[in-house]
Scaffold this active site. Structure first.
Site, PDB file in Angstrom:
ATOM      1  CD  GLU A   1      54.677   6.888  58.523  1.00 45.25           C
ATOM      2  OE1 GLU A   1      53.686   6.259  58.108  1.00 45.25           O
ATOM      3  OE2 GLU A   1      55.199   6.698  59.637  1.00 45.25           O
ATOM      4  CG  ASP A   2      50.238   7.600  57.420  1.00 42.22           C
ATOM      5  OD1 ASP A   2      51.335   7.680  58.011  1.00 42.22           O
ATOM      6  OD2 ASP A   2      49.209   7.181  57.976  1.00 42.22           O
TER       7      ASP A   2
ATOM      8  CG  ASP B   1      51.553  14.603  64.399  1.00 42.14           C
ATOM      9  OD1 ASP B   1      52.041  15.463  65.132  1.00 42.14           O
ATOM     10  OD2 ASP B   1      50.321  14.413  64.313  1.00 42.14           O
TER      11      ASP B   1
ATOM     12  CG  PHE C   1      43.938  13.512  64.532  1.00 44.19           C
ATOM     13  CD1 PHE C   1      45.153  13.152  65.096  1.00 44.19           C
ATOM     14  CD2 PHE C   1      43.157  12.515  63.961  1.00 44.19           C
ATOM     15  CE1 PHE C   1      45.588  11.830  65.107  1.00 44.19           C
ATOM     16  CE2 PHE C   1      43.580  11.191  63.961  1.00 44.19           C
ATOM     17  CZ  PHE C   1      44.799  10.853  64.538  1.00 44.19           C
TER      18      PHE C   1
ATOM     19  NE  ARG D   1      43.529   1.834  59.265  1.00 41.17           N
ATOM     20  CZ  ARG D   1      44.651   2.368  59.754  1.00 41.17           C
ATOM     21  NH1 ARG D   1      45.332   3.237  59.051  1.00 41.17           N
ATOM     22  NH2 ARG D   1      45.085   2.042  60.963  1.00 41.17           N
TER      23      ARG D   1
HETATM   24  N1  HPA Z   1      45.982  11.663  61.532  1.00 41.66           N
HETATM   25  C1  HPA Z   1      46.116  10.315  61.492  1.00 41.66           C
HETATM   26  N2  HPA Z   1      47.166   9.666  61.961  1.00 41.66           N
HETATM   27  C2  HPA Z   1      48.142  10.414  62.505  1.00 41.66           C
HETATM   28  C3  HPA Z   1      48.071  11.810  62.589  1.00 41.66           C
HETATM   29  C4  HPA Z   1      46.930  12.486  62.075  1.00 41.66           C
HETATM   30  O1  HPA Z   1      46.772  13.733  62.109  1.00 41.66           O
HETATM   31  N3  HPA Z   1      49.210  12.236  63.176  1.00 41.66           N
HETATM   32  C5  HPA Z   1      49.931  11.104  63.437  1.00 41.66           C
HETATM   33  N4  HPA Z   1      49.304  10.008  63.054  1.00 41.66           N
HETATM   34 MG    MG Z   2      51.597   6.442  59.826  1.00 39.00          MG
END
Ligand code: HPA
Ligand code: MG
Length: 219
Positions: free
Chosen positions: A133-134, A137, A186, A199
């Protein structure tokens, strides 16, 4: 992962000026600072790959959470393949992709949509899954995803997230592998998006008010 093992970039001193690195000119006004330059991301992934291979006993099904996770997934898989050739142990890999969505503008909508057909997931039974996962949050998306994955009776599930946001909205979920702990802002770039933009930016940056406004979805 123990917090002492991740890199904490929550302090103000980690915000680099836009003058210090190259960013695409179309995003010049849309980010306020660079939080993690691309080169540091790559170096950190090399280490995460090594930790993952050292902890893995058998074949791994590496599962990319789209779309934001795709760049981290691609670079992580490359590093794991390199470990497979230089370290003593070698881990057979298979690769899977799932799509998850929960954000509108910079707000978590609370509803998580996961695109998985049950047929596609049946062969995860008794397999060791690594979810890539990136960002974690609030943690809500991952907790829902992990709950769903249990239906397929994998032998084990571990999660690698490049970023973990330090936010009061967190539900307390902490992944097994974390690249960086980031401030409650963010972030975009390195495949992380804001309404599908950014992206195509290599560094992880903090979005500016101008950027939020320029790429907002207006209803
Ligand atoms: N950035 C991009 N995508 C996200 C973030 C964020 O800070 N938090 C949850 N999804
Ligand atoms: Mg994600």
């Amino acid at each position: 992962m123990d917090p002492s093992k991740w890199i904490d970039v929550t302090s103000e001193s980690f915000k680099y000026s836009l003058d210090h690195f190259v960013i695409p000119s179309h995003y010049q006004k849309d980010v306020s600072s660079i939080l993690i330059p691309h080169g540091i991301i790559m170096d950190r992934i090399e280490k995460l790959a090594k930790l993952i291979v050292e902890d893995s006993k058998g074949p791994l099904v590496i599962c990319c959470v789209l779309k934001g996770g795709h760049q981290f997934f691609a670079d992580l898989v490359n590093e794991i393949k390199k470990c497979n050739t230089v370290l003593g142990q070698s881990v057979p890999l298979s690769l899977e992709f799932i799509k998850v969505r929960s954000y509108h503008n910079d707000v978590s909508t609370g509803t998580v949509t996961i695109s998985l057909t049950d047929e596609e997931c049946q062969d995860w039974k008794n397999k060791n899954l690594l979810i890539v996962e990136d960002i974690i949050d609030t943690g809500n998306t991952m907790v829902k995803l992990l709950h769903k994955l249990q239906e397929f009776q994998p032998a084990s599930v571990r999660v690698a997230s490049l970023l973990l946001k330090k936010t009061p909205k967190s539900n307390g979920y902490v992944p097994n592998y974390v690249g960086f702990a980031i401030p409650d802002e963010f972030v975009v770039g390195y495949a992380l998006d804001y309404n599908e933009y950014f992206r195509d930016l290599d560094h992880i940056c903090i979005i500016s008010e101008h950027g939020k406004e320029a790429y907002a979805i207006k209803n």
